[in-house]
Structure formats: C-alpha cells, structure tokens
Design an enzyme around this catalytic site. Structure first.
Site, PDB file in Angstrom:
ATOM      1  N   GLY A 276      28.496  52.196  38.333  1.00 33.18           N
ATOM      2  CA  GLY A 276      28.879  50.775  38.239  1.00 33.18           C
ATOM      3  C   GLY A 276      28.714  50.248  36.828  1.00 33.18           C
TER       4      GLY A 276
ATOM      5  N   LEU B 103      30.644  49.368  34.483  1.00 31.29           N
ATOM      6  CA  LEU B 103      31.532  48.344  33.905  1.00 31.29           C
ATOM      7  C   LEU B 103      31.213  46.944  34.418  1.00 31.29           C
ATOM      8  CD1 LEU B 103      34.970  50.202  33.988  1.00 31.29           C
ATOM      9  CD2 LEU B 103      33.350  50.022  32.094  1.00 31.29           C
TER      10      LEU B 103
ATOM     11  N   GLN C  22      28.559  43.504  35.195  1.00 37.33           N
ATOM     12  CA  GLN C  22      27.894  42.542  34.302  1.00 37.33           C
ATOM     13  C   GLN C  22      26.726  43.182  33.555  1.00 37.33           C
ATOM     14  OE1 GLN C  22      25.640  39.406  36.162  1.00 37.33           O
ATOM     15  NE2 GLN C  22      25.546  38.160  34.310  1.00 37.33           N
ATOM     16  N   LEU C  23      25.965  44.024  34.253  1.00 34.52           N
ATOM     17  CA  LEU C  23      24.748  44.562  33.650  1.00 34.52           C
ATOM     18  C   LEU C  23      24.933  45.952  33.046  1.00 34.52           C
ATOM     19  CD1 LEU C  23      22.191  43.535  36.442  1.00 34.52           C
ATOM     20  CD2 LEU C  23      23.232  42.133  34.661  1.00 34.52           C
TER      21      LEU C  23
ATOM     22  N   ASP D  80      32.331  54.503  36.809  1.00 34.87           N
ATOM     23  CA  ASP D  80      32.761  53.355  37.632  1.00 34.87           C
ATOM     24  C   ASP D  80      34.020  53.788  38.348  1.00 34.87           C
ATOM     25  OD1 ASP D  80      33.397  50.588  38.553  1.00 34.87           O
ATOM     26  OD2 ASP D  80      31.875  50.021  37.100  1.00 34.87           O
TER      27      ASP D  80
ATOM     28  N   ARG E 212      36.700  51.699  38.045  1.00 35.28           N
ATOM     29  CA  ARG E 212      37.738  50.948  37.327  1.00 35.28           C
ATOM     30  C   ARG E 212      38.001  51.600  35.982  1.00 35.28           C
ATOM     31  NH1 ARG E 212      35.820  45.501  36.155  1.00 35.28           N
ATOM     32  NH2 ARG E 212      33.656  46.030  36.585  1.00 35.28           N
TER      33      ARG E 212
ATOM     34  N   ASP F 222      33.184  57.401  42.497  1.00 37.76           N
ATOM     35  CA  ASP F 222      33.106  56.520  43.667  1.00 37.76           C
ATOM     36  C   ASP F 222      31.789  56.862  44.373  1.00 37.76           C
ATOM     37  OD1 ASP F 222      33.264  55.228  46.070  1.00 37.76           O
ATOM     38  OD2 ASP F 222      35.317  55.869  46.515  1.00 37.76           O
TER      39      ASP F 222
ATOM     40  N   TYR G  49      24.136  41.176  51.948  1.00 40.57           N
ATOM     41  CA  TYR G  49      23.650  41.700  50.655  1.00 40.57           C
ATOM     42  C   TYR G  49      22.146  41.981  50.738  1.00 40.57           C
ATOM     43  CZ  TYR G  49      22.782  41.564  45.531  1.00 40.57           C
ATOM     44  OH  TYR G  49      22.416  41.843  44.231  1.00 40.57           O
TER      45      TYR G  49
ATOM     46  N   LYS H  86      20.114  45.587  50.630  1.00 45.23           N
ATOM     47  CA  LYS H  86      19.159  45.851  49.550  1.00 45.23           C
ATOM     48  C   LYS H  86      17.757  46.129  50.094  1.00 45.23           C
ATOM     49  CE  LYS H  86      21.586  45.579  45.718  1.00 45.23           C
ATOM     50  NZ  LYS H  86      21.542  46.552  44.620  1.00 45.23           N
TER      51      LYS H  86
END
Ligand code: NAD
Length: 400
Positions: free
Chosen positions: A78, A80, A82-83, A104, A106, A122, A211, A215
């Site tokens: 992941g 790409l 925000q973090l 990622d 994308r 993936d 969510y 988690k």
C-alpha cells in the site's frame, strides 16, 4: 540519463514479477511445516558476522559489499497511500533504494518508479506476495494496504477482504519466512464503550465500525502469532494523520487535512463533523519517525500493540488556530438533526490517547503539536498553490 536507466531497470524487475503465477489463488490457511521460531529468530537482527550475507537477487544492483553489514530488505504494501510514500522515502535513505521494495495495486508516478523497486502486489493474493518475498529476499514487511474507516463503511465486504485476508496473508508469510511484520492499527479499534479520555493501551475494545472490527481482529491475531509461533509482530494504533503533500485515503479524520486546502483556496470549509468532536491526531513526519523507531527497535518489546498520538483537538479549535493566520476563514457544520455518516464513527472513537508505553518502550516523542502543525500545513499548501499559479500563469503570460 542515470534516472532513465534506473527507471527502466526497476520497471523490468517489476515486469518479471508481474508474469503469470502458477497458483495465484488467495490463500490464508496454508499448511506449511515450519517450526516455532527461537527467541533469537524472533529478534531477527541482521548481522554480517553470523554468516556472510547472501548475494543480492540477480535482477537488481546492490551497492552492499560482502564485508559490510547487510541492511534489512523491506517490503512496503500500500506504498502509494497517504502514509506509504513518505515511509518508503525514509527507509530508502536509511537502507539504500534497492533494499526497500515498494508495492501497491495502482500505477506509481514516474519519479516514484525511478527512486527504487516498485512491484504490483495485491495483498489478497498469497502466492503473489510469497513470490515477492522469496524473489527479493525480504526480511521485514510494513503492511500499509487497507481500506480506511469511511471507505470501509461504504463497502464492508471489500474491507473484510482487504483488511483481514490481506493481513492474514502477511502474517502467515511472516511465520513461514520469518519476517518482521509491522502493521498499523488505529484509534478506530476502540469503540463507544471504551473510556474516552486518555485511553490506555489495554482497555475495553468493542468497535462498532467494520474498519475497527477488522483492525482489532488483526491486533489479536498478530498477538496470537507472536505468542504461538514467535512472529515478530509490531503495531501502533495511529490517530488521524495530517499531511500536506499526500492526500488522505478516506478516513474520518480527513477533515483535518481538507480544511487547510479549503482555507487557502476558497476561504471557507463545510466540515462533515460537529464543531466539538475531539479526536487524537499527529503530523505525517512524526508518524514516519515513530513507525521507523518502532520497526527498527532492536530488542523485544513487552507488548505488540501501542497507542501513539501527538495531540487532540476539535474542528472548532483547529479553525481558531487557522484564523490566527487567515482571519477571514469561515467554517460551517452539519445540521445536528442530519449528521454526516462519519459523525457516528468519530463519536465511537477516543478523544485522547495515553501513549506513555510507546514513549517508555521505543522512545516515541512527537515534534509537532497542533500550533506547529497548523503553521506548517498552511505554509506547505500555500507553496503548492503558488507553484500551481506559476504553472497556469506561465504560458498565458508568454502568449500575452
Ligand atoms: P491509504 O488509503 O491512503 O492507502 C492505502 C493503500 O492501500 C492505497 O494506496 C491502496 O491502493 C492500497 N490497497 C488497497 N487495496 C489493496 C490491495 N488489495 N492490495 C494492495 N494494496 C491495496 O491509507 P494510509 O492512510 O496510507 O494508511 C496506511 C495504514 O495506516 C493503513 O493500515 C491504515 O489503516 C493505517 N492508519 C492510517 C491513518 C491515517 O490517518 N492515514 C490513521 C490510522 C491508521
């Protein structure tokens, strides 16, 4: 020229990894005959003295000499989001570009591709992940792929798959290939019955969002794998993270980023949370530093999952701070009789966290409180707007 060569090298590596896999089914319940890890394996610090470091994979150049201590090879999923991109940059500056494999589902921007290996991964596909771990001789994984709170609430089935199956795949790989696994949790793992203020690490956890449920499941499963199989599982419950350069990925704390863009671009913001919704927050660079300190901590930590946060504020308090710099900035809030769906999510989360265990165990300490964060966000976004104006005005001015 060098940039182009490097970019094409990474691109060809990525192509190798994208070739069809013989078995590409999503798989968690893999029955691998792997014995429990020893205490030393659990620690898994990498040193050249124990045995000479293995040669790097043929498909990339390593600058590491045989005599030098080998850096860990890190996979970031992941990357790409925000973090992810900021963390990849930081890890590459520490361990070398070739030792940090970003991934990622994308397409990555050109400059990101040029800065080091990037592969399609993936997280729901176990075989694909395993192939990357084996081909790139991965030691540590930072697992960032997830659907965030607001996005997850709109698509619970997908959130269950990405957040839980994806994590289970990573955890199983960590067991089989003796990886260190860092996978962040969230303040969303708490719930409405959790004590709201100064919430400790260990408390009532009954999340009522998909969510939060995914988690919390991951936290418990990670702890189980640590106890049962000696997997070096590490996690921190992030609060809302503010960043000026990377857009947020669809969380309930996104308002605290959006507000700055609107304050500078339009002078007004329609907030989707009520003015007195208090939530814990931190700035991106603190999040990255805390993550790196936690990930690289050399000795076993007494617990797997830690709270971390820098400060807590409400939309009204954030607005007042922004108005110190932009006095004409205005904000509006939803009609309390018709709240946005994210209000219920925010109301189920803590207002502030007790993160004293993280401060004690791996030296967590923030640099940015609310005031410093506001100044930095405004400066950075103003600079972006000025740069955009230069680009738009440039050709027009030339034509004139
Ligand atoms: P983000 O939504 O910005 O990025 C997530 C990335 O995951 C995206 O780039 C997306 O393409 C990728 N992804 C989605 N499905 C995938 C799949 N099937 N396989 C591989 N990748 C896939 O999220 P973020 O804000 O960067 O968050 C990173 C982590 O931090 C997440 O675990 C999140 O729960 C946690 N976290 C973030 C915040 C925050 O404020 N940003 C707060 C608390 C916790």
């Amino acid at each position: 020229m060098l940039r182009t060569t490097t970019a094409s090298m990474w691109a060809s590596s990525a192509r190798i990894l994208r070739q069809p896999l013989s078995s590409s089914t999503t798989r968690f319940s893999r029955t691998a005959a792997v014995s429990s890890l020893s205490a030393s394996a659990r620690l898994f610090s990498i040193s050249a003295s124990a045995s000479s470091p293995p040669p790097p994979p043929q498909h990339y150049n390593s600058t590491t000499s045989a005599a030098a201590p080998r850096h860990p090879r890190v996979l970031v999923t992941g990357s790409l989001g925000q973090l992810g991109s900021g963390l990849v940059k930081e890890l590459r500056s520490m361990y070398g570009n070739e030792n940090v494999v970003a991934s990622d589902i994308r397409k990555a921007p050109e400059e990101f591709m040029a800065s080091g290996p990037f592969v399609y991964a993936d997280v729901m596909n176990y075989s694909m992940l395993e192939r990357i771990v084996v081909d790139w001789r991965i030691d540590w994984v930072v697992h960032y792929s997830a659907l965030l709170s607001a996005v997850a609430e709109k698509n619970p089935a997908l959130a269950l798959s990405v957040n839980m199956t994806g994590f289970q795949n990573m955890l199983e790989l960590a067991k089989v290939h003796r990886l260190r696994l860092y996978s962040p949790s969230t303040i969303g793992a708490f719930g409405p019955s959790t004590p709201k203020n100064n919430t400790p690490d260990l408390t009532i956890m009954r999340p009522n969002t998909i969510y939060g449920i995914t988690k919390l499941h991951n936290e418990l499963l990670g702890e189980y794998y640590r106890e049962k199989f000696g997997v070096d599982f590490r996690s921190a419950r992030y609060p809302g993270v503010l960043s000026a350069d990377t857009p947020p990925g669809g969380g309930t704390t996104d308002y605290a980023v959006d507000i700055f863009h609107h304050a500078i671009r339009t002078g007004h913001y329609d907030c989707f949370l009520s003015k007195d919704t208090r939530l814990p927050m931190m700035y991106l660079s603190d999040c990255i530093k805390g993550t790196v300190d936690h990930l690289t901590h050399p000795t076993p930590l007494p617990q797997s999952v830690y709270n971390i946060a820098a400060c807590s504020f409400t939309p009204a308090e954030l607005t007042a701070e922004i108005q110190k710099y932009l006095p004409h900035f205005t904000i509006s809030y939803p009609d309390p009789s018709r709240p946005d769906f994210r209000q219920a999510i925010a109301d189920s989360w803590p207002a502030s966290l007790d993160d004293s265990m993280a401060r004690r165990d791996f030296g967590w300490k923030e640099e940015f409180g609310m005031e410093k964060m506001v100044k930095l966000m405004l400066d950075k976004i103003q600079a972006q707007v000025d740069a955009e104006k230069k680009v738009t005005n440039g050709p027009a001015a030339m034509a004139a």
